[in-house]
Write an enzyme that holds these catalytic residues in place. Structure first.
Site, PDB file in Angstrom:
ATOM      1  N   ARG A   1       0.853  -1.193   0.000  1.00  0.00           N
ATOM      2  CA  ARG A   1       0.000   0.000   0.000  1.00  0.00           C
ATOM      3  C   ARG A   1       0.887   1.240   0.000  1.00  0.00           C
ATOM      4  NH1 ARG A   1      -3.556   0.203   5.168  1.00  0.00           N
ATOM      5  NH2 ARG A   1      -4.315  -1.706   4.181  1.00  0.00           N
TER       6      ARG A   1
ATOM      7  N   HIS B   1       1.702  -1.959   5.708  1.00  0.00           N
ATOM      8  CA  HIS B   1       1.549  -2.367   4.305  1.00  0.00           C
ATOM      9  C   HIS B   1       2.534  -1.632   3.399  1.00  0.00           C
ATOM     10  CE1 HIS B   1      -2.168  -4.852   4.153  1.00  0.00           C
ATOM     11  NE2 HIS B   1      -2.485  -4.200   5.253  1.00  0.00           N
TER      12      HIS B   1
ATOM     13  N   ASP C   1      -3.597  -8.321   3.537  1.00  0.00           N
ATOM     14  CA  ASP C   1      -4.930  -8.515   4.084  1.00  0.00           C
ATOM     15  C   ASP C   1      -5.546  -9.651   3.282  1.00  0.00           C
ATOM     16  OD1 ASP C   1      -4.620  -6.402   5.830  1.00  0.00           O
ATOM     17  OD2 ASP C   1      -5.555  -4.946   4.484  1.00  0.00           O
TER      18      ASP C   1
ATOM     19  N   GLU D   1      -6.967  -7.561  13.915  1.00  0.00           N
ATOM     20  CA  GLU D   1      -7.597  -7.759  12.599  1.00  0.00           C
ATOM     21  C   GLU D   1      -7.382  -9.197  12.148  1.00  0.00           C
ATOM     22  OE1 GLU D   1      -6.709  -3.215  10.952  1.00  0.00           O
ATOM     23  OE2 GLU D   1      -5.746  -4.938   9.993  1.00  0.00           O
TER      24      GLU D   1
ATOM     25  N   HIS E   1      -5.209  -9.557   8.771  1.00  0.00           N
ATOM     26  CA  HIS E   1      -3.943  -8.832   8.601  1.00  0.00           C
ATOM     27  C   HIS E   1      -2.741  -9.683   9.035  1.00  0.00           C
ATOM     28  CE1 HIS E   1      -1.462  -5.032   8.873  1.00  0.00           C
ATOM     29  NE2 HIS E   1      -0.765  -5.836   9.662  1.00  0.00           N
TER      30      HIS E   1
END
Length: 284
Positions: A122, A167, A174, A256, A259
């Protein structure tokens, strides 16, 4: 059981996550953002860089069987629009992380499942987009689906949004599970708010994955991997995912269920900003 479910290695990994959580408190996306951000005097940020370093690859070139549903390249996300930096819906990762994901996929295929990635590398410009969105109180288009039980004004304070993301170092994914053979999911109904992300799986926007107890990117405590309120089916699905990835060197973020970060990371102190596109690999 895997590390998350009470082993000594899980406690060590959790402590490491907390030790480097500098920018955000624990909690959904904020915990992800703070976990291992590499913030500090040695952190490097390549703003607006256009080329990935040699250590990155496209996941499809390493394992084309892993399904890809790159949410931030489209509109079905908590932002409600394509996110800055996502020029193509592709998964880019550091090569060791991609190879480890391939190992987990081989194991799961034998059990009748496939991995599906929602997000991989990301860029920092995408994280900046998240921050701008979170600071805009007027934009509440996605509240009913992605953060129905938390006020948008609390997203920073509660740790759901932060200014850095693990990320952006390229070794975090994810990911969820798909039961094989898989049917193609129908698209969300345009123009209508989705059901709450914590609603029963049959009421949420379909995406073809197994029931994990919440949708991806659900800003809710129920997204914590070991939350005791989920049912036995959801708990078993989360364990299957965690154990398959842990066996290949990934560490789950407890806040999460989706993740995971590969360790050791090739770029623990670098936050990258090149776009998500195959062209970023070809420009090297």
């Amino acid at each position: 059981m895997g590390r998350l479910w009470g082993s000594r290695r899980g406690l060590v990994a959790g402590a490491a996550v907390l030790a480097v959580s500098v920018l955000a408190p624990a909690g959904a996306l904020g915990a992800e953002a703070g976990a291992g951000t590499g913030v500090g005097p040695r952190t490097e940020i390549g703003h607006r860089a256009e080329a990935a370093p040699d250590g990155f690859t496209a996941l499809r070139a390493v394992d084309p069987t892993v399904r890809q549903d790159i949410r931030y390249a489209g509109s079905h996300s908590f932002v409600g629009a394509p996110v800055d930096g996502y020029r193509r819906p592709v998964c880019l990762l550091t090569r060791p992380a991609a190879q480890a994901l391939r190992g987990a996929q081989r194991r799961l295929l034998r059990a009748g499942y496939s991995l599906k990635v929602y997000d991989c590398y990301r860029p920092q410009r995408a994280v900046d987009h998240f921050v701008r969105w979170a600071r805009d109180p007027a934009d509440q288009r996605t509240k009913g689906e992605f953060y129905p039980r938390v006020a948008k004004s609390r997203l920073f304070a509660d740790g759901y949004i932060a200014e850095r993301s693990g990320h952006s170092r390229g070794s975090t994914v994810d990911v969820t599970l798909v039961r094989l053979p898989a049917a193609r999911p129908g698209p969300p109904v345009p123009g209508k708010p989705g059901a709450p992300c914590h609603a029963p799986v049959g009421e949420r926007a379909p995406d073809g994955s197994v029931d994990m107890g919440t949708a991806f990117d659900c800003f809710d405590p129920l997204s914590r991997t070991a939350d005791p309120r989920i049912g036995p089916v959801q708990r078993a699905n989360r364990r299957l995912l965690v154990e398959a990835l842990e066996a290949q060197g990934f560490v789950n973020l407890p806040q999460e269920w989706w993740h995971f970060t590969f360790a050791p990371e090739p770029y623990p102190g670098t936050v990258f900003d090149f776009p998500v596109s195959e062209r970023s690999l070809r420009r090297r």
